[in-house]
Scaffold this active site. Structure first.
Site, PDB file in Angstrom:
ATOM      1  N   TYR A  72       0.832  -1.209   0.000  1.00  0.00           N
ATOM      2  CA  TYR A  72       0.000   0.000   0.000  1.00  0.00           C
ATOM      3  C   TYR A  72       0.867   1.260   0.000  1.00  0.00           C
ATOM      4  CZ  TYR A  72      -3.935   2.993   1.517  1.00  0.00           C
ATOM      5  OH  TYR A  72      -4.911   3.955   1.613  1.00  0.00           O
ATOM      6  N   LYS A 128       0.879   4.019  -2.937  1.00  0.00           N
ATOM      7  CA  LYS A 128       0.477   5.398  -2.662  1.00  0.00           C
ATOM      8  C   LYS A 128       1.617   6.393  -2.933  1.00  0.00           C
ATOM      9  CE  LYS A 128      -3.834   4.947  -1.534  1.00  0.00           C
ATOM     10  NZ  LYS A 128      -4.846   5.347  -2.546  1.00  0.00           N
TER      11      LYS A 128
END
Length: 251
Positions: A152, A156
């Site tokens: 993640y 991101k």
């Protein structure tokens, strides 16, 4: 004027995406509420319509090029050429690095990064033709690193580089691209994180609030307010930026 503009919000069946979709509809946009499951979008669409707005439920896997092309074409045909795009669709498959599987890595990369790429590629032609566009990509404070989120965090952080490049390439067409990096926002996704680490959600929120300078966790509306500004005509000189909406400094 936003009254004549069509906006696509991905991952809009719930959470931050739903909050953005409702805010944009209230601001006068025609809103395409896009998520993996079209039926799941209907609740948001119904609420928008009940409040006098115009919205369309669209089901599509943002990581599937054919599905994205079909979805964007449907939006253009039924609502009008989309010139505002918020890439919010996301998933989490949290785990420590040594427990993380290749599938966990690939899924998160595909939804966040490939999804933003495919959606933006499909929509940018409408923006460049209109000589106007607003792109907002959802990053996260996790881009700065977060235990148990190697996939993640990397996705991101990638979103931020992607956003800056879009700003450089598309600026001459009247298109801006910015990223919002939320901190702790009270959604189903943060509830899932609390469940993963075995902490009651209320306790998780209370602890998080103490660590945030403004002494509260964020709500989807906080992100929607920022997205509304960045997608407005008044923000035409703001591009290639990453705005941390986290109740305090992060970057």
């Amino acid at each position: 004027m936003s009254e004549s503009r069509t906006a696509i919000i991905t991952g809009a069946a719930r959470g931050i995406g739903a909050g953005i979709a409702k805010r944009f509809a209230a601001d006068g946009y025609k809103v395409a509420v896009l998520d993996l499951d079209e039926a799941a979008c209907q609740t948001v669409v119904d609420e928008i319509v009940a409040n006098g707005g115009q919205a369309l439920a669209v089901g599509a896997n943002v990581a599937d090029a054919d599905a994205v092309e079909a979805a964007v074409t449907k939006v253009a045909d039924e609502l009008g050429a989309p010139t505002v795009l918020v890439n919010n669709a996301g998933v989490i498959r949290d785990n420590l690095l040594f427990k993380m599987t290749s599938d966990d890595w690939d899924l998160v990369m595909n939804v966040h990064l490939k999804g933003a790429f495919l959606m933006t590629k499909a929509v940018q032609k409408y923006m460049t033709e209109a000589k106007y566009g607003r792109i907002v990509n959802l990053s996260s404070t996790s881009a700065l690193g977060n235990r148990g989120q190697a996939n993640y965090s990397a996705a991101k952080a990638g979103v931020q580089g992607f956003t800056k490049t879009l700003a450089i390439e598309l600026g001459k067409y009247g298109v801006t691209a910015n990223a919002i990096a939320p901190g702790f926002i009270q959604t189903d996704m943060t509830a899932a994180t609390a469940e993963r680490i075995g902490v009651p959600f209320d306790d998780f929120i209370e602890y998080a609030a103490k660590e945030i300078p403004v002494q509260r966790v964020g709500q989807p509306e906080d992100i929607a307010n920022t997205a509304a500004f960045l997608c407005g005509e008044a923000a035409g000189f703001v591009s290639g930026q990453v705005i941390y909406v986290a109740g305090g400094p992060k970057d």
